[in-house]
Design a protein around this motif. Structure first.
Motif, short mmCIF file in Angstrom:
data_model
loop_
_atom_site.label_atom_id
_atom_site.label_comp_id
_atom_site.label_asym_id
_atom_site.label_seq_id
_atom_site.Cartn_x
_atom_site.Cartn_y
_atom_site.Cartn_z
N SER A 36 0.84 -1.21 0.00
CA SER A 36 0.00 0.00 0.00
C SER A 36 0.86 1.25 0.00
O SER A 36 0.55 2.24 -0.70
CB SER A 36 -0.91 0.00 1.23
N LEU A 37 1.95 1.23 0.75
CA LEU A 37 2.85 2.38 0.79
C LEU A 37 3.51 2.60 -0.57
O LEU A 37 3.66 3.75 -1.02
CB LEU A 37 3.91 2.16 1.87
N LEU A 40 1.18 4.38 -2.85
CA LEU A 40 1.13 5.81 -2.55
C LEU A 40 2.35 6.54 -3.13
O LEU A 40 2.24 7.68 -3.60
CB LEU A 40 1.08 6.04 -1.04
N VAL A 90 2.13 7.44 7.99
CA VAL A 90 1.70 7.11 6.62
C VAL A 90 0.30 7.65 6.36
O VAL A 90 0.01 8.14 5.25
CB VAL A 90 1.76 5.58 6.41
N ASN A 91 -0.58 7.61 7.36
CA ASN A 91 -1.92 8.17 7.20
C ASN A 91 -1.86 9.67 6.92
O ASN A 91 -2.62 10.18 6.09
CB ASN A 91 -2.75 7.92 8.46
N GLU A 94 -0.84 10.15 3.39
CA GLU A 94 -1.94 9.80 2.47
C GLU A 94 -2.99 10.89 2.43
O GLU A 94 -3.59 11.15 1.38
CB GLU A 94 -2.56 8.48 2.90
N SER A 95 -3.22 11.57 3.57
CA SER A 95 -4.22 12.65 3.62
C SER A 95 -3.61 14.01 3.27
O SER A 95 -4.27 15.04 3.45
CB SER A 95 -4.84 12.71 5.01
N HIS A 96 -2.36 14.01 2.78
CA HIS A 96 -1.66 15.22 2.31
C HIS A 96 -1.37 16.22 3.43
O HIS A 96 -1.13 17.40 3.16
CB HIS A 96 -2.47 15.91 1.20
#
Length: 410
Positions: A36-37, A40, A90-91, A94-96
């Motif tokens: 998943s990383l 991204l 990482v979250n 992902e949420s910028h």
């Protein structure tokens, strides 16, 4: 994407993978999280994680032009607090909230030794864990007191051994020998106690029950290399503990012969309503041992109580195997629901809930009955029963993940 950016991103993914392994995450969860990383970061990655090695393979567009990294690593313990922090970074990416450079800086600034609790609190947690475990299997208060006291010495030895490369491979043998010697000496001095149970309870933090369950689960999910390696490692750890305890008790029994039958008449007994309070204390102690944030203690406690209550009820009505299956199923669905609701790793709650179910102690008791011909709890414990319990747990977890999958990889 230029070559420098590509190399920087793959290097970061490798660092995250090694950190997650050090946190004690399972191989499948680490591999899924790294995939998943990579998605991204817009790179292609393939991974193979085992208890003693980690292979990273990356490419941009052409799969024949790969960048391969192989690391030799050591089996690790659980640090679920650090795992949560890594997942949160990482979250945020992902949420910028963070760009790649900021995420790298924040990740490399993490302290590998960071703990929400001091050493003295962890020592108390080891003692509470041993007392709670002993209390679940006995009605004699002196068993619990002896197990708790010896476990503090075991914790001290574990801290010393963990800092020495020379002692670390044999730390299980050392602590079980010391526990056996201490318990046997107390028995010789006249303390009314079940010596084998006290030894088991004092080293319960080392019993690889969860590792055995994880190993069988990985084998069932076709992670054969990792699962088989973990299974062998867990069985060897169990044998080290038992042989050490046998040596400790045996040597003292030769020098200072123990008294005969174990009698409970005239000694202080635990109340009949002991079970649920002990499960609560056991769960809270595990929160400290696994370095879980205090904010999540309520979730972990709920998983432990749900799993234990379900397993206890079902075992009484449907049999032990059905009880373990339903207990694991409830814990699995609860932990996945926790992950989907809070956007945190399911492993945090899952590990807590499984600990109160896994029959690692049953495997230890089987070894004891095979070698000594005695049953430390006065009941027959067979390898067939222990193995069936492990398989029931694994099937319960597999069905829980199929019915209510977690959106989180970890």
């Amino acid at each position: 994407m230029n070559q420098d950016t590509y190399i920087a991103r793959t290097r970061f993914v490798s660092e995250v993978g090694l950190s997650l392994h050090a946190c004690g995450a399972t191989s499948q969860r680490i591999e899924r999280h790294l995939k998943s990383l990579c998605a991204l970061l817009e790179v292609h990655g393939t991974f193979l994680s085992t208890p003693t090695s980690f292979t990273f393979c990356y490419c941009l567009d052409d799969p024949t032009e790969q960048r391969v990294q192989i690391e030799r690593i050591e089996p690790s313990d659980g640090d679920l607090g650090r795992l949560e922090i890594i997942d949160a970074l990482v979250n945020r990416f992902e949420s910028h909230e963070l760009d790649f450079e900021e995420m790298c800086v924040a990740f490399r600034a993490l302290d590998p030794q960071q703990s929400y609790y001091g050493k003295w609190m962890q020592a108390v947690a080891w003692g509470v864990l041993s007392v709670s475990f002993a209390g679940l299997f006995t009605v004699v208060l002196s068993d619990c007191i002896a197990a708790g006291g010896i476990s503090l010495l075991v914790f001290l030895l574990a801290q010393i051994g963990g800092k020495s490369q020379r002692l670390e491979p044999v730390i299980e043998i050392i602590v079980s020998i010391v526990a056996g010697v201490c318990a046997a000496v107390l028995g010789w001095m006249g303390f009314v106690m079940n010596v084998p149970l006290v030894v088991l309870s004092s080293v319960i933090a080392f019993i690889p029950g969860l590792s055995l369950t994880v190993a069988l689960s990985e084998i069932a999910e076709r992670a054969l290399v990792s699962g088989t390696s973990k299974l062998v490692h867990a069985l060897m750890g169990l044998c080290k503990l038992y042989v050490g305890a046998l040596l400790g008790v045996g040597v003292i029994s030769i020098i200072l012969p123990l008294s005969g039958a174990f009698e409970t008449e005239g000694v202080m007994l635990l109340p009949e309503w002991k079970t649920m309070p002990l499960v609560v204390f056991l769960s809270l102690s595990l929160t400290l041992i696994f370095n879980i944030r205090p904010k999540l203690a309520a979730w972990c406690l709920a998983a432990s109580l749900l799993g234990f209550s379900t397993a206890q009820w079902a075992s009484g009505n449907l049999g032990v195997a059905a009880g373990m299956f339903l207990g694991a199923f409830v814990v699995g669905t609860f932990s996945n629901g926790f992950a989907n609701r809070t956007n945190r790793p399911a492993s945090i709650v899952l590990t807590q809930g499984l600990i109160v179910l896994v029959p690692g102690s049953a495997s230890y008791m089987v070894l004891d009955s095979w070698i000594t011909g005695q049953n430390m709890l006065g009941k027959v414990t067979s390898m067939h029963e222990a193995f069936l319990t492990f398989i029931s747990l694994v099937i319960g977890l597999l069905l829980a993940n199929a019915i209510l999958p977690s959106r989180k990889a970890l």
